[in-house]
Structures are given as C-alpha cells and as structure tokens.
Write an enzyme that holds these catalytic residues in place. Structure first.
Site, mmCIF file in Angstrom:
data_model
loop_
_atom_site.group_PDB
_atom_site.id
_atom_site.type_symbol
_atom_site.label_atom_id
_atom_site.label_comp_id
_atom_site.label_asym_id
_atom_site.label_seq_id
_atom_site.Cartn_x
_atom_site.Cartn_y
_atom_site.Cartn_z
ATOM 1 N N GLY A 1 90.798 27.456 -85.095
ATOM 2 C CA GLY A 1 89.857 28.351 -85.757
ATOM 3 C C GLY A 1 88.479 27.721 -85.935
ATOM 4 O O GLY A 1 87.449 28.394 -85.772
ATOM 5 N N THR A 2 88.445 26.445 -86.256
ATOM 6 C CA THR A 2 87.157 25.782 -86.502
ATOM 7 C C THR A 2 86.292 25.801 -85.249
ATOM 8 O O THR A 2 85.097 26.117 -85.305
ATOM 9 C CB THR A 2 87.387 24.326 -86.974
ATOM 10 O OG1 THR A 2 88.190 24.368 -88.159
ATOM 11 C CG2 THR A 2 86.075 23.620 -87.264
ATOM 12 N N ASN B 1 90.390 32.937 -97.235
ATOM 13 C CA ASN B 1 91.527 32.015 -97.224
ATOM 14 C C ASN B 1 91.980 31.589 -98.619
ATOM 15 O O ASN B 1 93.110 31.170 -98.803
ATOM 16 C CB ASN B 1 91.205 30.770 -96.391
ATOM 17 C CG ASN B 1 89.857 30.186 -96.687
ATOM 18 O OD1 ASN B 1 88.839 30.856 -96.550
ATOM 19 N ND2 ASN B 1 89.824 28.944 -97.113
ATOM 20 N N GLN C 1 93.179 34.226 -91.352
ATOM 21 C CA GLN C 1 94.147 34.488 -92.431
ATOM 22 C C GLN C 1 94.809 35.865 -92.323
ATOM 23 O O GLN C 1 95.642 36.204 -93.159
ATOM 24 C CB GLN C 1 93.454 34.356 -93.801
ATOM 25 C CG GLN C 1 93.026 32.933 -94.125
ATOM 26 C CD GLN C 1 94.193 31.987 -94.435
ATOM 27 O OE1 GLN C 1 95.282 32.417 -94.799
ATOM 28 N NE2 GLN C 1 93.955 30.689 -94.293
ATOM 29 N N SER D 1 93.817 31.229 -85.385
ATOM 30 C CA SER D 1 94.398 29.886 -85.344
ATOM 31 C C SER D 1 95.918 29.992 -85.390
ATOM 32 O O SER D 1 96.474 30.654 -86.272
ATOM 33 C CB SER D 1 93.885 29.099 -86.551
ATOM 34 O OG SER D 1 94.520 27.853 -86.596
ATOM 35 N N ALA D 2 96.599 29.309 -84.454
ATOM 36 C CA ALA D 2 98.060 29.459 -84.316
ATOM 37 C C ALA D 2 98.824 28.939 -85.533
ATOM 38 O O ALA D 2 99.865 29.475 -85.896
ATOM 39 C CB ALA D 2 98.538 28.724 -83.064
ATOM 40 N N HIS D 3 98.299 27.860 -86.177
ATOM 41 C CA HIS D 3 99.132 27.215 -87.205
ATOM 42 C C HIS D 3 99.203 28.006 -88.504
ATOM 43 O O HIS D 3 99.926 27.620 -89.429
ATOM 44 C CB HIS D 3 98.689 25.766 -87.442
ATOM 45 C CG HIS D 3 97.411 25.571 -88.185
ATOM 46 N ND1 HIS D 3 97.388 25.310 -89.535
ATOM 47 C CD2 HIS D 3 96.118 25.558 -87.791
ATOM 48 C CE1 HIS D 3 96.127 25.141 -89.923
ATOM 49 N NE2 HIS D 3 95.337 25.285 -88.885
ATOM 50 N N THR E 1 91.019 20.493 -69.795
ATOM 51 C CA THR E 1 92.354 20.847 -69.298
ATOM 52 C C THR E 1 93.113 21.603 -70.383
ATOM 53 O O THR E 1 93.098 21.197 -71.548
ATOM 54 C CB THR E 1 93.116 19.565 -68.913
ATOM 55 O OG1 THR E 1 92.358 18.904 -67.893
ATOM 56 C CG2 THR E 1 94.520 19.867 -68.406
ATOM 57 N N CYS F 1 90.680 22.122 -97.057
ATOM 58 C CA CYS F 1 89.686 21.272 -96.424
ATOM 59 C C CYS F 1 88.842 20.526 -97.446
ATOM 60 O O CYS F 1 88.184 19.556 -97.113
ATOM 61 C CB CYS F 1 88.779 22.097 -95.523
ATOM 62 S SG CYS F 1 89.721 23.004 -94.320
HETATM 63 C C1 LIG Z 1 89.632 31.420 -92.755
HETATM 64 C C2 LIG Z 1 89.814 30.174 -91.952
HETATM 65 N N1 LIG Z 1 88.987 29.935 -90.927
HETATM 66 C C3 LIG Z 1 89.104 28.829 -90.168
HETATM 67 C C4 LIG Z 1 90.070 27.892 -90.423
HETATM 68 C C5 LIG Z 1 90.162 26.683 -89.565
HETATM 69 O O1 LIG Z 1 91.184 26.805 -88.587
HETATM 70 P P1 LIG Z 1 91.746 25.514 -87.857
HETATM 71 O O2 LIG Z 1 92.525 24.750 -88.871
HETATM 72 O O3 LIG Z 1 92.610 26.061 -86.744
HETATM 73 O O4 LIG Z 1 90.595 24.766 -87.309
HETATM 74 C C6 LIG Z 1 90.941 28.088 -91.509
HETATM 75 C C7 LIG Z 1 91.951 27.060 -91.852
HETATM 76 O O5 LIG Z 1 92.060 26.629 -92.987
HETATM 77 C C8 LIG Z 1 90.812 29.265 -92.287
HETATM 78 O O6 LIG Z 1 91.617 29.510 -93.318
#
Ligand SMILES: Cc1ncc(COP(=O)(O)O)c(C=O)c1O
Length: 388
Positions: free
Chosen positions: A74-75, A158, A186, A206-208, A244, A332
């Site tokens: 996601g970042t 989030n 989210q 974001s997959a996780h 890759t 974070c």
């Molecule tokens: C709203 C939101 N955007 C972006 C991210 C970042 O995603 P990633 O951990 O895959 O970089 C998060 C993760 O905490 C999130 O909650």
C-alpha cells in the site's frame, strides 16, 4: 504456545493457510522469472500464475486485469500515485506546479508523500475532517483549483474505520478536471469495493490486510498514461513498474483476493455482529466509554473507543499481559508517544486521543475472542482507574 486473542487486524492479519499452500511451490519448484515465458516452460508457469492472480484481484475490485499493477504494498502504491500524477501533469500539461487535494487524516503513506511533494514546490491542500470522521464533499469542492491534478481521499480510515463518500468526492474531482485516487487498504475484501461504482481513477490495495502476505499490493490504474512510472527498470508491468515480479507474493495476493471475494458477504455480517456485541458488552460494564467516529459508516472490523480516565499505553500493556492484543495510535507511529493525528483531526483533545484504543477483527476472530475481551478489559480499566 499460549492462546493469543489478536484484535489488531487493521495493523496486519495472519496469512491464511490456504494462501500459504498456494504460494509454496513458487519459492522452490516454480521459481522461474515470469518474463522468461517466451522461451521457457517454467517461465510460462510463473507468468500464468502472475496473470491468474491479476485476474483474481481484478474480479475483486471490478476492474480489467491490465489495470491491476503489482507493487510492494500500500505504501508504494500511495507514493506512486501522488508523485507520478503530479509530476506528469506538471511537466506535460500545466507547466507550473500542480495542486494535490487530500485530507488531514490520511495514512502516513499519503500524508508524508504529500509533504514530500510540498517540499519540492507542489501545492497541497489538506481538507479538514468532520467530528464523525467523514470528509464532506463540499469541503473538497472548495479546495479545488484550476491546477488541481489529483484528489486523494482514503476509502476507510485505518484507525477509526469510517467509510468516506468516495463516489461523491470523485464526481467533484472530475467536474474540476482532476483525477481521483482512494486508498482502499482498509476496505478491500471487507466491504464491497468496485472501481466503477466508486468512480476512481486509482485505488491502492495491500495483501496483508486481508490474510495475504506482507510486501505485496497493487495500484489500480484506469489509464496507464496518467502517471509516470515510480520504479524504472526492465519494462515489467507495461513499463510502469520495473523489478522482477514477487511471484510467491503475487500468487498469495491472488489467492487472498479470491478467498476475500467469496467470504465477503458472510464476513461483513458476522464481523458487524461481533463488533456490535463487543461494544454492547463493554458499554454495559464500563462507565465513560465513547466511540470515536461514526458507528454506521464504518467498516465491520473496526471498533475505536475512548475510555474516560484511562491512558492507552498502560491499558494496552496490561491487555498484552493478558494475551489480548490491540492498538492505540496507528501501528506505523507505535514507537512515538504522540497522540494519533487521526483522532486529533476529528476534534478529540490530546487527553481523549490518549484514552483511545482500537480493536480490529478479522477472519480468524471468534465469538469466544469477543467474550474474552469483554471479560478482560473492564477489570483492567477498573484497576488502572483505581491506580490513577
Ligand atoms: C490505510 C492504509 N494505507 C496504507 C497502508 C500501508 O500499506 P503497506 O503496509 O502494504 O505498505 C496501511 C497499512 O497500515 C493502511 O492502513
């Protein structure tokens, strides 16, 4: 191992065993580079797996497969869309610094990218958020300028889980000739996410956050020509994102997307029920509880409460001792003691922000977990209040 009751799924989720099984062969047996598919049958297996994952993600968000561009999460997707669109429009169309509209309560992936753009001379407006944690499309309208290139508003926050009126905000953006992005990290696989219904040009995943692996995500890109590549390299992803392919990660994301799509209707109902049950129980057992953010326009897996007379740090530590994991500010910023920027943006005082905890649920959360949290938290609150 002692049983841990995990209620921090907004930070990350466990990888589903079905996802792990599907990823496994791509570490050791099917390890080929997918870009070698033209001359290698092993390459073809990897290539087919990547394209299958792309189709599964596309099915989850209602897009065409070629609009799904794999990223490291996601970042990266958030950084890329802000910097890639502003830079491109500024160089090729505006010939003066472009303008970005975003909000005060975005994830740091957006906020810090916006600040980086500001340092480089771009214009940025951070729209305020209402007390209920919902952005008013009219505030976005008032922020628009002739040079606005992109509007970026998260689909759900989030920390407090509030869902934003993205389709309405997208209409405002388009009426003013700007592009629309939403960070759907989210919401994807938790509530319906459809790129056409939302009317967005870009969307981050974001997959996780839905039982896939860490380090993989996507940026949905409606029109490949709307932004510059963020990572230049060997021409992967239609030349938009070099490097890759992370084949095991991408396969895992694809499987998580497929499972998420199948499970969504049932999980939406189940988690809403569990969340409301926990709130009812906690409210009846603890005085002075309030919910942060609107309770109706909220993703099912989020409960963010403030508890009068409590500091969240000792409470979270005591909960951790009782094998109950939750969160205070966003993950974070967990190392900082500053109160959450999200809670202060919706008008919470510093004391209220410090009195708040986030409980977030997922596919593996059970009713038993809810009962446990409802039994443990009130006792700890009584104890901490008595100590204060
Ligand atoms: C709203 C939101 N955007 C972006 C991210 C970042 O995603 P990633 O951990 O895959 O970089 C998060 C993760 O905490 C999130 O909650």
């Amino acid at each position: 191992m002692e049983r841990i009751v995990y209620m921090d799924n907004a930070a990350t989720t466990p990888v589903d065993p079905l996802v792990v099984e599907e990823m496994k062969p791509f570490f050791t047996e099917q390890f080929a580079n997918p870009m070698t598919y033209m001359h290698s049958s092993m390459g073809d297996v990897a290539y087919t797996a990547v394209e299958n994952a792309r189709q599964r993600v596309a099915a989850l968000i209602g897009s065409h497969p070629e609009q799904v561009i794999f990223t490291s999460g996601g970042t990266e997707a958030d950084n890329w869309v802000l910097k890639g669109t502003l830079e491109r429009a500024t160089r090729e169309r505006l010939h003066k610094p472009g303008h970005l509209v975003t909000t005060e309560f975005e994830h740091h992936a957006i906020l810090h990218s916006a600040l980086a753009l500001q340092r480089q001379g771009y214009d940025v407006t951070f729209v305020k958020v209402g007390h209920e944690g919902i952005v008013d499309p009219d505030d976005v309208r008032r922020a628009m300028r002739p040079t606005t290139v992109l509007v970026s508003v998260m689909h759900a926050n989030n920390e407090i889980g509030t869902i934003q009126p993205i389709a309405e905000i997208a209409r405002v953006a388009h009426e003013h000739g700007a592009l629309m992005h939403t960070d759907a990290v989210q919401t994807t696989a938790h509530i319906p996410v459809d790129v056409d219904a939302l009317g967005v040009d870009f969307l981050s995943i974001s997959a996780h956050k839905f039982n896939g692996p860490k380090g993989v995500g996507i940026l949905f890109v409606r029109d490949h020509g709307a932004l510059y590549p963020f990572i230049d390299g060997g021409g992967q992803e239609w030349g938009l994102r070099g490097s890759t392919h992370n084949v095991p990660g991408i396969v895992g994301l694809g499987k998580a997307a497929q499972l998420g799509r199948e499970r969504l209707p049932g999980e939406l109902k189940r988690l809403t029920g569990l969340r409301d049950m926990l709130l009812d129980k906690l409210s009846s057992r603890i005085d002075g509880i309030a919910v942060n953010g609107d309770m109706k326009q909220r993703v099912p897996q989020n409960l963010n409460i403030r508890i009068d007379g409590i500091d969240n740090e000792p409470l979270l530590l005591a909960m951790n001792e009782a094998a109950l994991i939750a969160a205070g500010g966003s993950a974070c910023t967990a190392l900082e003691t500053v109160p959450s920027h999200v809670l202060t943006s919706i008008g919470c005082s510093l004391t209220e922000a410090k009195a708040s905890i986030r409980l977030s649920f997922g596919y593996f959360t059970t009713e038993q977990d809810i009962e446990y949290a409802a039994d443990v938290i009130p006792g700890l609150v009584r104890f901490l209040r008595a100590m204060a």
